[in-house]
Design a protein around this motif. Structure first.
Motif, PDB file in Angstrom:
ATOM      1  N   UNK A  85       0.724  -1.218   0.066  1.00  7.42           N
ATOM      2  CA  UNK A  85       0.030   0.001   0.054  1.00  7.42           C
ATOM      3  C   UNK A  85       0.818   1.348   0.046  1.00  7.42           C
ATOM      4  N   UNK A  86       1.932   1.170   0.748  1.00  9.45           N
ATOM      5  CA  UNK A  86       2.829   2.486   0.692  1.00  9.45           C
ATOM      6  C   UNK A  86       3.465   2.754  -0.402  1.00  9.45           C
ATOM      7  N   UNK A  87       4.120   1.465  -1.090  1.00 15.05           N
ATOM      8  CA  UNK A  87       4.706   1.684  -2.280  1.00 15.05           C
ATOM      9  C   UNK A  87       3.666   1.961  -3.336  1.00 15.05           C
ATOM     10  N   UNK A  88       2.498   1.518  -3.499  1.00 11.75           N
ATOM     11  CA  UNK A  88       1.423   1.799  -4.208  1.00 11.75           C
ATOM     12  C   UNK A  88       0.862   3.591  -4.022  1.00 11.75           C
ATOM     13  N   UNK A  89       0.991   3.782  -2.920  1.00 10.04           N
ATOM     14  CA  UNK A  89       0.748   5.129  -2.737  1.00 10.04           C
ATOM     15  C   UNK A  89       1.771   6.123  -3.257  1.00 10.04           C
ATOM     16  N   UNK A  90       2.863   5.816  -3.125  1.00 10.36           N
ATOM     17  CA  UNK A  90       4.230   6.412  -3.663  1.00 10.36           C
ATOM     18  C   UNK A  90       3.963   6.900  -5.192  1.00 10.36           C
ATOM     19  N   UNK A  91       3.843   5.487  -5.865  1.00  8.38           N
ATOM     20  CA  UNK A  91       3.718   5.414  -7.427  1.00  8.38           C
ATOM     21  C   UNK A  91       2.490   6.316  -7.507  1.00  8.38           C
ATOM     22  N   UNK A  92       1.380   6.260  -6.906  1.00 13.55           N
ATOM     23  CA  UNK A  92       0.145   7.259  -7.334  1.00 13.55           C
ATOM     24  C   UNK A  92       0.536   8.841  -7.292  1.00 13.55           C
ATOM     25  N   UNK A  93       1.098   9.019  -6.129  1.00  7.41           N
ATOM     26  CA  UNK A  93       1.738  10.557  -6.017  1.00  7.41           C
ATOM     27  C   UNK A  93       2.514  10.999  -7.118  1.00  7.41           C
ATOM     28  N   UNK A  94       3.440  10.061  -7.578  1.00  9.20           N
ATOM     29  CA  UNK A  94       4.582  10.498  -8.697  1.00  9.20           C
ATOM     30  C   UNK A  94       3.543  10.466  -9.772  1.00  9.20           C
ATOM     31  N   UNK A  95       2.691   9.508 -10.239  1.00  9.25           N
ATOM     32  CA  UNK A  95       2.046   9.456 -11.346  1.00  9.25           C
ATOM     33  C   UNK A  95       1.166  10.757 -11.486  1.00  9.25           C
ATOM     34  N   UNK A  96       0.589  11.333 -10.486  1.00 12.97           N
ATOM     35  CA  UNK A  96      -0.348  12.448 -10.581  1.00 12.97           C
ATOM     36  C   UNK A  96       0.449  13.707 -10.486  1.00 12.97           C
ATOM     37  N   UNK A  97       1.753  13.593  -9.816  1.00 13.50           N
ATOM     38  CA  UNK A  97       2.550  14.733 -10.114  1.00 13.50           C
ATOM     39  C   UNK A  97       3.013  14.995 -11.505  1.00 13.50           C
ATOM     40  N   UNK A  98       3.552  13.965 -11.950  1.00 12.18           N
ATOM     41  CA  UNK A  98       3.788  13.959 -13.297  1.00 12.18           C
ATOM     42  C   UNK A  98       2.942  14.490 -14.337  1.00 12.18           C
ATOM     43  N   UNK A 100       0.587  16.234 -13.649  1.00 11.39           N
ATOM     44  CA  UNK A 100       0.208  17.850 -13.454  1.00 11.39           C
ATOM     45  C   UNK A 100       1.166  18.653 -13.949  1.00 11.39           C
ATOM     46  N   UNK A 101       2.635  18.182 -13.715  1.00  6.60           N
ATOM     47  CA  UNK A 101       3.529  18.779 -14.475  1.00  6.60           C
ATOM     48  C   UNK A 101       3.582  18.967 -16.051  1.00  6.60           C
ATOM     49  N   UNK A 102       3.330  17.738 -16.334  1.00  8.23           N
ATOM     50  CA  UNK A 102       3.070  17.938 -17.934  1.00  8.23           C
ATOM     51  C   UNK A 102       1.937  18.604 -18.292  1.00  8.23           C
TER      52      UNK A 102
END
Length: 403
Positions: A85-98, A100-102
């Motif tokens: 769950x922690x790793x999945x949450x991190x990947x989710x944050x990274x994907x959303x942030x990417x 948003x930046x793009x």
């Protein structure tokens, strides 16, 4: 060349350089935009942002467990799934942030301004094409800079030779028809030399971008390295979250334990393997697309025995340097011939033998001085095949063909 003529010519060269700089700026932006729109770039950016968010989330989780108590947390989240769950949450944050930046940088819309091909192969083609055009403009600027540098140095040399040989600047050894013929020959050869330089530039880009694809060993090494990297991270990342809930973890079977410990590693390794296979296939297709356009100057599909990326790169770069040197000398010769034709057309010319001999000696010494000032190419570097004499004695202009 007199000072006022030199300044006018220099101004023309500076205008050429400004045009080239506009191309460099345009295609430089296209290279970056095409790269940012690629799937590989988006994945790398998402993983980097996920990794950056992983540690803050891990610290927050540790604080919550210590504050609320392990039993409270594990009643909500099973201990065996806590790391996932922690790793999945991190990947989710990274994907959303990417995303948003793009979205903020509007990279998709900026890409559509110059290309409608949104496939990965299409994006790679656009990036490669832009990089080729970028380096073509950069090499043309190198010719311009070299011409200016040599002419500036030769102003002092010419003044010295003028006083030494009592040069008559309005003397000429050519007739109007001979001068026109020589200018036409030089112009044609310079066009061919620039075409050769463009071919070498394309070869250089293909070598730097697709060299590893053409080497079976390099291709396998990069794939194995990427898989090992993904597998290692899959093992390392669960360590911290598992430390927080180690006491509460209970595996129902050995398979469940194995899946929890090595599942992320196996998934990551398999995903990476699939991505690398697809990436290598795309790179091969794009390399073939541009390489076929070179015709008889195409690079080999694979490296010959004893050759590698670096030896080919050195060979191409050596030829590029030689081509720039020849274009520099050819441009200077063309300008001299054009100046001579202007004198012939204006009638400000003397044709006596003494003056003609003086000019010939001056031009020969000036040409040899130019050669001495030009950066020398080591003699052990590969040379282009073929040579063509443009003018005897003072004016030699070597025509070479790319590899």
């Amino acid at each position: 060349m007199e000072s006022n003529e030199f300044e006018k010519f220099k101004e023309q060269l500076e205008k050429q350089k400004q045009k080239n700089n506009k191309k460099i700026d345009l295609y430089g932006k296209r290279v970056r935009i095409a790269a940012e729109n690629s799937f590989g770039n988006k994945i790398v950016k998402a993983l980097l942002l996920s990794f950056l968010s992983y540690y803050p989330l891990s610290i927050i989780s540790g604080i919550l467990i210590k504050t609320l108590g392990l039993s409270v947390v594990t009643n909500i989240i099973p201990a065996s799934t806590f790391s996932s769950i922690l790793i999945g949450s991190s990947l989710g944050v990274g994907t959303i942030a990417t995303f948003a930046i793009n979205k903020k940088e509007d990279i998709k819309k900026r890409y559509k301004r110059f290309s409608d091909d949104e496939t990965e192969i299409g994006k790679l083609k656009e990036k490669t094409h832009a990089q080729i055009e970028l380096e073509k403009a950069e090499n043309r600027n190198k010719v311009v800079d070299s011409v200016i540098e040599i002419l500036e140095s030769n102003q002092t040399i010419q003044n010295k030779l003028s006083s030494q040989f009592n040069l008559d600047k309005h003397a000429t050894t050519s007739t109007k028809s001979e001068a026109e013929k020589h200018i036409k020959e030089l112009s044609s050869l310079i066009s061919e030399q620039y075409a050769n330089l463009d071919i070498l530039t394309t070869q250089n880009v293909l070598n730097s971008n697709f060299g590893k694809i053409r080497s079976k060993g390099e291709r396998r090494y990069d794939t194995a390295l990427a898989i090992m990297f993904a597998f290692s991270f899959g093992i390392i990342l669960p360590i911290i979250p598992n430390m927080f809930v180690q006491e509460a973890i209970v595996y129902s079977s050995s398979f469940a334990k194995f899946s929890a410990l090595f599942g992320p590693s196996i998934v990551g390794a398999l995903s990476t393997c699939g991505y690398m296979r697809k990436r290598n296939s795309n790179f091969s297709q794009v390399f073939n697309h541009f390489n076929l356009q070179l015709g008889e100057n195409a690079l080999p599909q694979t490296f010959e025995k004893g050759e590698d990326i670096h030896t080919e790169e050195e060979s191409i770069q050596s030829l590029i340097n030689q081509q720039i040197r020849e274009l520099t000398l050819g441009t200077i010769q063309l300008k001299e011939s054009q100046g001579q034709l202007e004198l012939l057309n204006s009638g400000e010319v003397t044709h006596n033998n003494e003056s003609a001999a003086t000019v010939s000696v001056n031009k020969l010494d000036l040409y040899e001085s130019m050669q001495a000032l030009m950066p020398q190419i080591p003699s052990d570097r590969p040379q282009m095949e073929g040579a063509r004499l443009v003018e005897a004695n003072a004016h030699e202009f070597v025509k070479r063909r790319p590899m």
